[in-house]
Design an enzyme around this catalytic site. Structure first.
Site, PDB file in Angstrom:
ATOM      1  N   ASN A   1       0.866  -1.187   0.000  1.00 10.68           N
ATOM      2  CA  ASN A   1       0.000   0.000   0.000  1.00 10.68           C
ATOM      3  C   ASN A   1       0.902   1.237   0.000  1.00 10.68           C
ATOM      4  OD1 ASN A   1      -1.800   2.051   0.542  1.00 10.68           O
ATOM      5  ND2 ASN A   1      -2.276   1.374   2.629  1.00 10.68           N
ATOM      6  N   TRP A   2       0.981   1.873  -1.163  1.00 14.68           N
ATOM      7  CA  TRP A   2       1.894   3.020  -1.285  1.00 14.68           C
ATOM      8  C   TRP A   2       1.348   4.262  -0.590  1.00 14.68           C
ATOM      9  CZ3 TRP A   2       3.617   3.026  -7.178  1.00 14.68           C
ATOM     10  CH2 TRP A   2       4.333   1.850  -7.427  1.00 14.68           C
ATOM     11  N   LYS A   3       0.069   4.263  -0.268  1.00 12.10           N
ATOM     12  CA  LYS A   3      -0.578   5.455   0.320  1.00 12.10           C
ATOM     13  C   LYS A   3      -0.355   6.640  -0.626  1.00 12.10           C
ATOM     14  CE  LYS A   3      -0.156   3.323   4.789  1.00 12.10           C
ATOM     15  NZ  LYS A   3      -0.095   3.461   6.235  1.00 12.10           N
TER      16      LYS A   3
ATOM     17  N   HIS B   1      -9.436   1.165   4.701  1.00 14.66           N
ATOM     18  CA  HIS B   1      -8.155   1.323   5.410  1.00 14.66           C
ATOM     19  C   HIS B   1      -8.381   2.263   6.598  1.00 14.66           C
ATOM     20  CE1 HIS B   1      -4.114   2.605   6.374  1.00 14.66           C
ATOM     21  NE2 HIS B   1      -3.721   1.458   5.815  1.00 14.66           N
TER      22      HIS B   1
ATOM     23  N   GLU C   1      -6.889   4.708   7.643  1.00  6.39           N
ATOM     24  CA  GLU C   1      -6.734   6.141   7.343  1.00  6.39           C
ATOM     25  C   GLU C   1      -7.980   6.693   6.657  1.00  6.39           C
ATOM     26  OE1 GLU C   1      -2.955   5.638   5.404  1.00  6.39           O
ATOM     27  OE2 GLU C   1      -2.128   5.037   7.341  1.00  6.39           O
TER      28      GLU C   1
ATOM     29  N   GLU D   1      -5.428  -5.087  10.430  1.00  4.97           N
ATOM     30  CA  GLU D   1      -4.401  -4.071  10.679  1.00  4.97           C
ATOM     31  C   GLU D   1      -4.705  -3.336  11.978  1.00  4.97           C
ATOM     32  OE1 GLU D   1      -2.239  -2.796   6.891  1.00  4.97           O
ATOM     33  OE2 GLU D   1      -4.010  -1.559   7.054  1.00  4.97           O
TER      34      GLU D   1
ATOM     35  N   GLY E   1       2.483   2.004  10.900  1.00  2.00           N
ATOM     36  CA  GLY E   1       3.466   3.083  10.838  1.00  2.00           C
ATOM     37  C   GLY E   1       4.164   3.357  12.157  1.00  2.00           C
TER      38      GLY E   1
ATOM     39  N   SER F   1       3.445  -2.369  10.363  1.00  2.00           N
ATOM     40  CA  SER F   1       4.888  -2.451  10.607  1.00  2.00           C
ATOM     41  C   SER F   1       5.501  -3.796  10.197  1.00  2.00           C
ATOM     42  CB  SER F   1       5.207  -2.123  12.076  1.00  2.00           C
ATOM     43  OG  SER F   1       4.809  -0.795  12.376  1.00  2.00           O
TER      44      SER F   1
ATOM     45  N   GLY G   1       2.814  -1.136   4.336  1.00  2.00           N
ATOM     46  CA  GLY G   1       2.785   0.292   4.019  1.00  2.00           C
ATOM     47  C   GLY G   1       4.186   0.811   3.760  1.00  2.00           C
ATOM     48  N   GLY G   2       4.779   1.416   4.783  1.00  2.00           N
ATOM     49  CA  GLY G   2       6.088   2.069   4.652  1.00  2.00           C
ATOM     50  C   GLY G   2       7.133   1.222   3.942  1.00  2.00           C
TER      51      GLY G   2
HETATM   52  P1  PGA Z   1       2.879   0.149   7.723  1.00  2.00           P
HETATM   53  O1  PGA Z   1       1.400   0.417   7.146  1.00  2.00           O
HETATM   54  O2  PGA Z   1       3.392  -1.092   7.074  1.00  2.00           O
HETATM   55  O3  PGA Z   1       3.652   1.388   7.327  1.00  2.00           O
HETATM   56  O4  PGA Z   1       2.746   0.004   9.209  1.00  2.00           O
HETATM   57  C1  PGA Z   1       0.515  -0.631   6.900  1.00  2.00           C
HETATM   58  C2  PGA Z   1      -0.748  -0.080   6.289  1.00  2.00           C
HETATM   59  O5  PGA Z   1      -1.197   1.012   6.672  1.00  2.00           O
HETATM   60  O6  PGA Z   1      -1.341  -0.728   5.402  1.00  2.00           O
END
Ligand code: PGA
Length: 265
Positions: free
Chosen positions: A13-15, A107, A109, A177, A183, A223, A244-245
């Site tokens: 997930n590049w966000k 998600h 967010e 998640e 994050g 993470s 994510g990251g």
């Molecule tokens: P993260 O994010 O790997 O940076 O913790 C995961 C996500 O939000 O899908």
């Protein structure tokens, strides 16, 4: 070990990162790194998906299809509507036309910053299925939820609410998640992830039957790194990861994608 029937999915997930030019460079590099790794490790098995911003999707589609890359992709969100006066929204029909396989739904967010409720997400899941996309429904508890209700109550309630109107044998992916792990650098333990994934599978069986529950992939997210993926993948109910990251770092994401479940080992 998880069922052999479920192909592991490693999803990046590049966000809101990487414009379409950066997306092209990233996907090219990722494909090459995975190809090299496959030769080196004799590995095959995990499906690798990226979730770029909407403005990147056409470029990513063109590249993957022209070079026949062994990658799939999806959108980070979709509208609950098919078309019409919904400024700024993106229809599932448009994502399907771009050959998206997947779409993220709910998600944390989106839930947190865009007010997406379980009712809205239920309609988004239905819209995704209607357009032939596989929804990756994200569920997870906050640190406060964890304190107040324990680990699985909120994710199970979110799943149950979002799938309430869904019938038949839908092709779905669930991503567990925990919000506190996203994050933060502080992943859940594999045991915590397994405990919740097992409860989510039970809830799926109650809602949609044993067959759907058995076929549905449940990912862990929060993470995930190359250093902890193997431990998550060893859990019987964890079928992959939503990253994510670490998905923005090609070498790291390729390294995460290289871990597979070897049934019986
Ligand atoms: P993260 O994010 O790997 O940076 O913790 C995961 C996500 O939000 O899908």
């Amino acid at each position: 070990m998880a069922s052999m029937k479920r192909v592991p999915l490693i999803a990046g997930n590049w966000k809101m990162n990487l414009d379409h030019l950066q997306a092209i460079a990233t996907v090219q590099k990722l494909a090459w790194t995975l190809k090299d790794a496959k030769h080196g490790f004799g590995a095959e098995g995990a499906e690798v998906a990226v979730f770029p911003p909407f403005t990147d999707l056409r470029s990513v589609q063109t590249l993957i299809s022209a070079d026949k890359l062994d990658l799939v992709f999806g959108g980070q969100d979709l509208s609950e509507h098919d078309s019409g006066a919904y400024t700024g929204e993106i229809s599932g029909a448009f994502l399907a036309a771009l050959e998206c396989t997947y779409v993220l739904v709910g998600h944390s967010e989106r839930r947190q910053y865009h007010g997406e409720t379980d009712e809205i997400l239920g309609r988004k899941v239905a819209a995704a299925l209607k357009h032939g996309l596989v929804p990756v429904l994200c569920v997870g508890e906050t640190a406060e939820d964890l304190e107040a209700h324990g680990p699985s109550a909120v994710p199970v309630a979110q799943l149950t609410a979002a799938l309430a109107g869904i019938t038949g044998t839908p092709n779905l992916v669930i991503a567990y998640e925990p919000v506190w792990a996203i994050g933060s650098g502080q992943a859940a333990t594999p045991e915590q992830a397994e405990q919740v994934a097992a409860k989510l599978r039970e809830a799926l069986a109650d809602l949609l039957g044993a067959e759907v529950a058995e076929a549905t992939r449940i990912l862990y997210g929060g993470s995930v790194k190359s250093g902890n993926i193997a431990a998550f993948m060893r859990e019987p109910n964890v079928d992959g990861a939503l990253v994510g990251g670490a998905s923005l770092d090609v070498a790291e994401f390729a390294s995460i994608s290289r871990f597979q479940k070897h049934v019986g080992t």
